[in-house]
Each structure stands twice: as C-alpha cells, then as structure tokens.
Write a protein that holds these residues in place. Sequence first.
Motif, short mmCIF file in Angstrom:
data_model
loop_
_atom_site.label_atom_id
_atom_site.label_comp_id
_atom_site.label_asym_id
_atom_site.label_seq_id
_atom_site.Cartn_x
_atom_site.Cartn_y
_atom_site.Cartn_z
N THR A 89 0.84 -1.19 0.00
CA THR A 89 0.00 0.00 0.00
C THR A 89 0.88 1.25 0.00
O THR A 89 2.11 1.17 0.14
N GLY A 110 -5.44 0.65 2.34
CA GLY A 110 -5.36 -0.46 1.40
C GLY A 110 -6.62 -1.28 1.29
O GLY A 110 -6.67 -2.27 0.55
N GLU A 148 3.00 -0.26 -5.99
CA GLU A 148 2.73 1.16 -5.74
C GLU A 148 3.90 2.06 -6.11
O GLU A 148 3.75 3.28 -6.16
N HIS A 356 -5.70 5.81 -2.03
CA HIS A 356 -4.52 6.63 -1.75
C HIS A 356 -4.85 7.83 -0.85
O HIS A 356 -4.05 8.76 -0.78
#
Length: 396
Positions: A89, A110, A148, A356
Amino acid sequence: MFQDRLEIGLSWLAGQRLAMQRLLERLVRQSSFTQDPSGVNAVVSMIEAELSRIGLKGTRIPSTRFGDHLYFESAAKGEVAFLVGHTDTVFPRRSFEGFVLQGDFAVGPGVFDMKGGLVVAVFALEALARAALLRHIPLRGMFVSDEEVGSPDSQPHMRARAAGAACALCLESGRAGDAIVTERKGVACVEIEARGVGAHAGNEHDKGRNAVWSLARLVDRAQSLTDYARGVTVNVGVFQGGTTKNTVPEQARAEVDLRYRTEEDGEATYRALEAAAQTAAVDGTQIHLVRSAWRPPMTRSEASAALAAEYGRCQEESGLGSGEAPLSGGGSDACTTSALGIPSIDGLGPRGAGFHTIEERVDIASLVPKATALARFLSRRAVADDQVGSEAAGPA
C-alpha cells in the motif's frame, strides 16, 4: 458437469460476506507500506496460507529491496488464466491505521487498493475448490510487493511467469458501475539529481555553484513538456535541496512522474526531459537522470475488448454491472501483461472510493458478487481430468 459443480461453490460463496470481511480486516490491520518489507511479508504470509489451504501451490520470490512476491499455480494444463494483484500500500505505518465499519463500507489503509481485490480472489478460488473445480482450471497468478512504486523489482518475474497465458485478470480497485478497465496510461518514475559546488553564501558566494537553481530551471522546462492533447503529463512531485539559507547548495534532487498513452510518447518525453536537463544546468553544475521505474501502457485490443465482454456477462449473471471504463491515468501490473500481448482486463476488485487517501473505503456488499463473477469466469475454463497434473492435491 462442471457448471453443475459450480452451483455448489456459488451456494457456499453466497453466505461468505462476514468471512470475507474478517479476512479483509486482518489484511488491512497489518500495515504493508511498500518500503516496509516486514509488513508486506506479513500480508504475503496470510495470503500464502489461504491459497495453500485450498490446494494451490505457491512460491515466494525474495526481493532485496521490497517484500516477497507471491507466485501460485494450479496443476491443470491448457489455456492459462493469469491472476494479477499486489500486497503493498501507499501508507507508512501510523500514517493511516485501523479498520472501521461505516454501514456497508469499511475504511482503512489499502482496503480498496487493493486488499479487497485479494479477498475477492481468495474466496473465488475457494468456491471453485469446494466445487471440486479448481484442480481442473489452468491457472497461474502473481501478487507483487512493489506495485505502488511502479513494480521495478517484480516486472521481470511477472513477465517470465505470465508469458504464454491466454488472458490476464487484474483484481485492482473496482470502478463505478462495475465497468471493466481495458486501457491504462503508461507510467514512469524519473529520479533527478543536480550537483554543484557548496560555498558560504556571504563570504564566497561567487565560488559556489547552485544546484537548487539548476534543478529549479529544469522544473519549469519539465512541466512544460505536458501535452494534454497527446495524453502526456509530466509532474515534478518531489523537490529537495540545500542545507541552510546561508549556504550555496551543492545538491538537489527531484522525483518526476511521467504518464503517456503510447510507448513511443513515453520514450520521446523522457528524451525531451534529458535534453531539457542539459540546457537547464548552470555553469559548474551537472544534472543526472535515472529511470527508476518504467511501466508500459495497457493497450486496448480486439482481444481484450472481447475478454471484457465475456467477463462482463459473468458480472451481469452475478448481479453486477458491466461495460468498459474510460481510459485510466493510473498504471497497474496489467500494463505488464498487456505489453506481452496477453489480452488483459483490470478493475475486477470490489467497489469503493478514495484510494490513496485517508478516506479510502470499500463497499463490503460488493465482495461476494465480485468473487462470484470471478468464479463463474474461471469455471468456464475448466478442462477434463486427463489434462490435470498428478501433483494436484487438497480440496481443489
């Protein structure tokens, strides 16, 4: 025969909302920021245990920079469906923690991007195992630990293991109306360092060579490379330099995000950025660029559109919407499989919003139908007993 078996699995799956929620809570409460390998590996271990329990052979691929990547496969031979996901994440420890229920939604780091998608995959595969179908489905998959940040470590492993697959299914965050993603922009990360000569800003200003000045000149040139008409964007997202206000800075650095619709535009933009660096550097300074991550675009094709339509029918049969989502500006590992020529679709995870951000949330009610759609699709790829390897074991 196979479709009769499927109903056994789907009947079981229909009652698994609470169990799916509980697994999701375990995954979300375990921090797995990309730059925290131990946290990521804890999540990998949870998923590995779930896959092993239902009879899938898993292999952990160690990384020297990130957590382990998890590869798994079934014993069946034939046209392989390749599942794609990630365990990391964007949230460092203590920046956003917990798992909070708000009606039909769960909020947490996440939860939407993309631990909800991992839960969908696990339960769809267990439903197939309980229906004695999983061992008949040619299946491979990989959940990476560095998505990510552009998958710089996992991309070669993904390419090697996905090669030859008939299709790729990415369980990233679901879209509004359950629309399926068939195209994404390519994404690159460019790290830039400017070097100059440090000096006292009062006594020896003339002897200094200001690295911040050089890099600031490049920022203006870099931002001007954005071309919305071509779908090219350049974003200088990080800028650091200097030590104190009374010291001519000898060092400065920046991180730049590039987005592009075609590989050719990506390469052309990077070359333009290199040229801009040469003209931006003031006398006595140097600017160096490094491509730290490079992800190709996910290109829509006739084959991927047909795949989206086929999967969409499975979604409709599961009470979901269908159709194709508009071009996504964000990248994913489906870009990697697409670049191999594998028909690839994405956005097959649960519905939600706020990825996010500290408002990231997932629609708990969408977990079961999303897993049902995946199980339906995979069941239609089942093969006869003579195409199943002898190593098949467990409840699959």
